[in-house]
Design an enzyme around this catalytic site. Structure first.
Site, PDB file in Angstrom:
ATOM      1  N   HIS A  24       0.827  -1.210   0.000  1.00 49.68           N
ATOM      2  CA  HIS A  24       0.000   0.000   0.000  1.00 49.68           C
ATOM      3  C   HIS A  24       0.863   1.263   0.000  1.00 49.68           C
ATOM      4  O   HIS A  24       2.023   1.238   0.418  1.00 49.68           O
ATOM      5  CB  HIS A  24      -0.922  -0.011   1.216  1.00 49.68           C
ATOM      6  CG  HIS A  24      -0.204  -0.291   2.496  1.00 49.68           C
ATOM      7  ND1 HIS A  24       0.283  -1.545   2.822  1.00 49.68           N
ATOM      8  CD2 HIS A  24       0.149   0.518   3.510  1.00 49.68           C
ATOM      9  CE1 HIS A  24       0.878  -1.482   3.987  1.00 49.68           C
ATOM     10  NE2 HIS A  24       0.823  -0.240   4.429  1.00 49.68           N
TER      11      HIS A  24
HETATM   12  C1  COA Z   1      14.212  -3.046   2.859  1.00 50.32           C
HETATM   13  C2  COA Z   1      13.840  -4.465   3.275  1.00 50.32           C
HETATM   14  C3  COA Z   1      13.323  -5.257   2.084  1.00 50.32           C
HETATM   15  C4  COA Z   1      15.158  -5.091   3.806  1.00 50.32           C
HETATM   16  O1  COA Z   1      14.934  -6.340   4.392  1.00 50.32           O
HETATM   17  P1  COA Z   1      16.212  -7.227   4.857  1.00 50.32           P
HETATM   18  O2  COA Z   1      17.024  -7.591   3.687  1.00 50.32           O
HETATM   19  O3  COA Z   1      15.691  -8.323   5.705  1.00 50.32           O
HETATM   20  O4  COA Z   1      17.113  -6.230   5.648  1.00 50.32           O
HETATM   21  P2  COA Z   1      17.263  -6.052   7.224  1.00 50.32           P
HETATM   22  O5  COA Z   1      15.940  -6.044   7.910  1.00 50.32           O
HETATM   23  O6  COA Z   1      18.285  -7.012   7.688  1.00 50.32           O
HETATM   24  O7  COA Z   1      17.862  -4.561   7.297  1.00 50.32           O
HETATM   25  C5  COA Z   1      19.116  -4.212   6.721  1.00 50.32           C
HETATM   26  C6  COA Z   1      19.457  -2.829   7.186  1.00 50.32           C
HETATM   27  O8  COA Z   1      18.552  -1.867   6.591  1.00 50.32           O
HETATM   28  C7  COA Z   1      17.797  -1.191   7.600  1.00 50.32           C
HETATM   29  N1  COA Z   1      16.422  -1.065   7.081  1.00 50.32           N
HETATM   30  C8  COA Z   1      15.578  -2.064   6.761  1.00 50.32           C
HETATM   31  N2  COA Z   1      14.432  -1.582   6.274  1.00 50.32           N
HETATM   32  C9  COA Z   1      14.550  -0.226   6.271  1.00 50.32           C
HETATM   33  C10 COA Z   1      13.681   0.825   5.874  1.00 50.32           C
HETATM   34  N3  COA Z   1      12.489   0.585   5.347  1.00 50.32           N
HETATM   35  N4  COA Z   1      14.131   2.103   5.999  1.00 50.32           N
HETATM   36  C11 COA Z   1      15.359   2.360   6.513  1.00 50.32           C
HETATM   37  N5  COA Z   1      16.234   1.382   6.889  1.00 50.32           N
HETATM   38  C12 COA Z   1      15.819   0.098   6.785  1.00 50.32           C
HETATM   39  C13 COA Z   1      17.897  -2.085   8.831  1.00 50.32           C
HETATM   40  O9  COA Z   1      17.797  -1.378  10.019  1.00 50.32           O
HETATM   41  C14 COA Z   1      19.293  -2.654   8.685  1.00 50.32           C
HETATM   42  O10 COA Z   1      20.241  -1.668   9.077  1.00 50.32           O
HETATM   43  P3  COA Z   1      21.656  -2.122   9.769  1.00 50.32           P
HETATM   44  O11 COA Z   1      22.348  -2.999   8.762  1.00 50.32           O
HETATM   45  O12 COA Z   1      22.332  -0.808   9.996  1.00 50.32           O
HETATM   46  O13 COA Z   1      21.253  -2.841  11.006  1.00 50.32           O
HETATM   47  C15 COA Z   1      12.754  -4.464   4.384  1.00 50.32           C
HETATM   48  O14 COA Z   1      13.292  -3.933   5.576  1.00 50.32           O
HETATM   49  C16 COA Z   1      11.507  -3.626   4.016  1.00 50.32           C
HETATM   50  O15 COA Z   1      11.443  -2.419   4.177  1.00 50.32           O
HETATM   51  N6  COA Z   1      10.485  -4.374   3.501  1.00 50.32           N
HETATM   52  C17 COA Z   1       9.208  -3.799   3.176  1.00 50.32           C
HETATM   53  C18 COA Z   1       8.174  -4.461   4.068  1.00 50.32           C
HETATM   54  C19 COA Z   1       6.823  -3.766   4.034  1.00 50.32           C
HETATM   55  O16 COA Z   1       6.600  -2.747   3.414  1.00 50.32           O
HETATM   56  N7  COA Z   1       5.893  -4.391   4.721  1.00 50.32           N
HETATM   57  C20 COA Z   1       4.550  -3.919   4.803  1.00 50.32           C
HETATM   58  C21 COA Z   1       3.711  -5.065   5.278  1.00 50.32           C
HETATM   59  S1  COA Z   1       2.070  -4.578   5.523  1.00 50.32           S
END
Ligand code: COA
Length: 220
Positions: A103
């Site tokens: 969304h």
């Molecule tokens: C970006 C994304 C795909 C990365 O996932 P991942 O590969 O598992 O990465 P991690 O969670 O291990 O995070 C890696 C780093 O990025 C940071 N990070 C993750 N998501 C972030 C975001 N949206 N904004 C800023 N920083 C973010 C984490 O804090 C971490 O930082 P660090 O290395 O300094 O500790 C995921 O965090 C994301 O945003 N997914 C979207 C989910 C969503 O929109 N869900 C809605 C459901 S209703």
């Protein structure tokens, strides 16, 4: 054709969303599915020169689903829009196959000049909730865009980007290596990688300051 669209797209929702419990539930309750189906009609009208009618059908789709897809946008197969509300996809946007967005995502333009103004999203890209992807930029295959990121430059294939403006995330392995399916991460601005680097620099500065104080005391 319509049956194939329904079968493969419903399957994609069920593979991606653990909350989807049955095909019937996806068919009845997933506005992303409805919006893409309605775009099939509005896009058909648009391509056949019925622009106003195409826009009107798209407008009805927006009214029913909260998802605005311009009839001129080109969408790939098995496109999943989870939750959906507030999604905007502009006229010259192109979306590859197996793309998954949440969304409040915008595939928007930054210029009023005619021609290609919106992003091209490669196959297997995930775009997190609230992310804005702006301009005629290319999002490479398998890239992941974090929730609430603002992307204004091309993203290489397989890379994960977060923050405003979006920058690649460095994992233990190569930049962008996947650590999760990308589901459900908060959007705390303090997690921006640039701010994280600043935190490290601030810590090093404090350490240097205390060393200087210690050395000055030793001399006295
Ligand atoms: C970006 C994304 C795909 C990365 O996932 P991942 O590969 O598992 O990465 P991690 O969670 O291990 O995070 C890696 C780093 O990025 C940071 N990070 C993750 N998501 C972030 C975001 N949206 N904004 C800023 N920083 C973010 C984490 O804090 C971490 O930082 P660090 O290395 O300094 O500790 C995921 O965090 C994301 O945003 N997914 C979207 C989910 C969503 O929109 N869900 C809605 C459901 S209703």
């Amino acid at each position: 054709m319509a049956l194939m669209f329904l079968t493969e797209t419903i399957r994609a929702y069920r593979q991606r969303d653990p909350a989807a419990r049955s095909n019937l539930e996806v068919f009845l309750c997933y506005p992303g599915l409805h919006a893409v189906a309605i775009h099939g009609v509005s896009g058909f009208l648009w391509r056949h020169g019925l622009h106003t009618l195409g826009r009107f059908v798209s407008h009805i789709g927006r009214f029913l689903t909260g998802i605005e897809i311009h009839p001129g946008a080109r969408l790939g197969r098995r496109f999943v829009i989870d939750h959906g509300m507030g999604v905007v996809i502009g006229e010259t946007a192109e979306v590859g196959n197996d793309v998954y967005i949440y969304h409040q995502v915008t595939l928007g333009g930054i210029s009023t000049a005619p021609g290609k103004r919106h992003p091209t999203v490669g196959d297997n890209v995930i775009i997190g909730a609230g992310a804005k992807v702006l301009g005629p930029i290319f999002i490479g295959e398998g890239a992941r865009i974090g929730a609430n990121a603002v992307v204004v430059a091309a993203v290489p294939a397989g890379t994960t980007v977060v923050g405003i403006p979006a920058r690649p995330v460095e994992h233990g392995g190569p930049a962008g290596e996947a650590r999760s399916g990308g589901y459900g991460t908060p959007a705390d601005p303090c997690l921006d990688p640039l701010l994280h680097e600043l935190d490290i620099l601030r810590g090093e500065l404090t350490e240097l300051e205390s060393r200087i104080v210690r050395m000055a005391k030793e001399r006295v």
